[in-house]
Write an enzyme that holds these catalytic residues in place. Sequence first.
Site, mmCIF file in Angstrom:
data_model
loop_
_atom_site.group_PDB
_atom_site.id
_atom_site.type_symbol
_atom_site.label_atom_id
_atom_site.label_comp_id
_atom_site.label_asym_id
_atom_site.label_seq_id
_atom_site.Cartn_x
_atom_site.Cartn_y
_atom_site.Cartn_z
ATOM 1 N N HIS A 22 1.755 4.528 -2.890
ATOM 2 C CA HIS A 22 1.908 5.973 -2.687
ATOM 3 C C HIS A 22 3.275 6.419 -3.205
ATOM 4 O O HIS A 22 3.385 7.424 -3.915
ATOM 5 C CB HIS A 22 1.823 6.334 -1.198
ATOM 6 C CG HIS A 22 0.464 6.225 -0.601
ATOM 7 N ND1 HIS A 22 -0.595 7.000 -0.992
ATOM 8 C CD2 HIS A 22 0.000 5.449 0.414
ATOM 9 C CE1 HIS A 22 -1.657 6.705 -0.264
ATOM 10 N NE2 HIS A 22 -1.323 5.762 0.599
ATOM 11 N N HIS B 255 0.830 -1.208 0.000
ATOM 12 C CA HIS B 255 0.000 0.000 0.000
ATOM 13 C C HIS B 255 0.864 1.257 0.000
ATOM 14 O O HIS B 255 0.658 2.171 -0.799
ATOM 15 C CB HIS B 255 -0.926 -0.021 1.226
ATOM 16 C CG HIS B 255 -1.775 1.192 1.371
ATOM 17 N ND1 HIS B 255 -3.096 1.208 1.005
ATOM 18 C CD2 HIS B 255 -1.501 2.430 1.850
ATOM 19 C CE1 HIS B 255 -3.593 2.407 1.245
ATOM 20 N NE2 HIS B 255 -2.638 3.168 1.766
ATOM 21 N N GLU B 256 1.852 1.286 0.892
ATOM 22 C CA GLU B 256 2.722 2.461 0.984
ATOM 23 C C GLU B 256 3.608 2.604 -0.248
ATOM 24 O O GLU B 256 3.914 3.720 -0.670
ATOM 25 C CB GLU B 256 3.575 2.403 2.252
ATOM 26 C CG GLU B 256 2.773 2.376 3.552
ATOM 27 C CD GLU B 256 1.740 3.473 3.680
ATOM 28 O OE1 GLU B 256 1.976 4.598 3.174
ATOM 29 O OE2 GLU B 256 0.677 3.226 4.265
#
Length: 157
Positions: free
Chosen positions: A71, A67-68
């Site tokens: 980003h 998920h990170e």
Amino acid sequence: MNERELQQLTEHISQQFFGKAFRHQAVFNDRLKTTGGRYLLGTHNIELNRRYLEEHGREELIGIIKHELCHYHLHLEGKGYQHRDRDFKSLLKQVGAPRFCTPLKTVQNKRRAEKRHEYICTGCGRSFIRKRRFDTSRYVCGVCKGKLKWLRTTDSL
């Protein structure tokens, strides 16, 4: 798992799922309380919550890292890296990353009970519930301008 192993795992996941190198730092931040991790826009580093590894295991941590990294890679490419952006949502699906992480059990149990203060108007009999206690000699009822009287304080979640 120590910081070096976390860095290696993050670099491996980045190469395997995104086909791109992760050139910044991935560290544990023990001050994170309710979130699994965060991507720092200024430094491009990733901070992760160690408690997710302890409570939910390695697979949950890998999902948070993915998920990170979504980003991270989108931000560096100049594309939409925020949760609401279409680019971000499609990349999450593409790599199989969760949009939100599983809540921690320890945080749910530590939630403080909030106090509620109950007042009653001596004129019209209306009751008022407030989060903060106040001086009844300085305030009156907003409906009938009668005097207010403190009844009780209760604990509620």
